[in-house]
Design an enzyme around this catalytic site. Sequence first.
Site, PDB file in Angstrom:
ATOM      1  CG  ASP A 190      -2.078  -1.004   1.057  1.00  0.00           C
ATOM      2  OD1 ASP A 190      -2.028  -1.825   0.119  1.00  0.00           O
ATOM      3  OD2 ASP A 190      -2.998  -0.974   1.874  1.00  0.00           O
ATOM      4  CG  ASP A 217      -3.505  -4.777  -3.017  1.00  0.00           C
ATOM      5  OD1 ASP A 217      -3.489  -5.397  -4.094  1.00  0.00           O
ATOM      6  OD2 ASP A 217      -4.052  -5.218  -1.989  1.00  0.00           O
TER       7      ASP A 217
END
Length: 364
Positions: A190, A217
């Site tokens: 992230d 991600d």
Amino acid sequence: MRRRHFLELSATLGAGAAVAWSGPAGAAPGATPGRDDRAAGPRHPRYDLIVAADGSGDVTTVQAAIDAAPAGALTPYRIGVRPGGYLGQVIVPAEKTNLELRGLGRAPAEVLIADDRANGTLKPDGTPWGTSGSASVTISGAGFRAANLTFANLFDEAAHPEITNRQAVAVLTRADRLVFERVRFLANQDTLYVNSTAAGVIARAYFRDCYVEGDVDFIFGRATAVFDRCRIHSLNRGSTPNGYVTAPSTDIANPHGLLFAHCRLTSDAPAGTVYLGRPWHPSNDPNAIGETIIRNSWIGAHIGATAWSDFGTWPWRQARLAEFRNTGPGAIASPDRPQLTPSEAAGNDIADFLRGADGWSPHC
């Protein structure tokens, strides 16, 4: 999978501290302080405020400079940051508009702005920070610009096996009309959270000649974000899958999500072990029909014939995921690699993503 220089920097930077720079002579901290900063590299335009860790500027921390900036500025308020490391959470509140943060070194690596906590890191009250709270830098002020510096989250996964929620955001954006040029974003999971103030609210961000690295991600959120001539580097975390480049959560009412144009997607991970992305539905929001488009870009062999992944029970084929005229060993012709038609691509270029109702065109 934290890179060694992360560990060296985090060991050098004490919590909340800003350390002096010992870099090239042309960027020596002993130069005469002042707002017309010409000490670090080539001549620069006049700045409203200079940040220098060694005390030779107006303030010693980035947050102090932001706190000193006027609220509601209609024209750019320029902050120059001299080479050095600046550790500590940085928050740009919504009322601090049109701030410009520019590193005054010869390269983005010479200015480091970072913190070191994850989702599961505990706050003083014993509760976890959460993903948004983990962000080293949070930007809520519209019109923010950054150039020639590095944002990082130094959270060391290997040193904290007890923390299982390892999302560790380097930068969280929530505002509209943001520009990043020659900026590095470094973390693991992230790394870059491009968001807006609420579902259905459009917030645009433009990234030019930037470098983003991470594993899971590591570019995600519901904002409209354009990556133009950037390098997107997937870290090798030594597992399969090795990670996911994007996790878009674009609202169904927003026609534009994440766009990568003329970029290079690279990795040291084994061939075919990384996905281009998967659709994120925050709180199982059915209206988060994520969009990622990768076009006219070079893709390394770390991406395989199946480039997209489901996210839990949410199938990737129901999201807006596509490519157009990519090259490289990872640009594989496959039924699992949806491609835009030329007519679709004509309506999904940089200008289409950024224009909006106000005709914004930072890429020109």
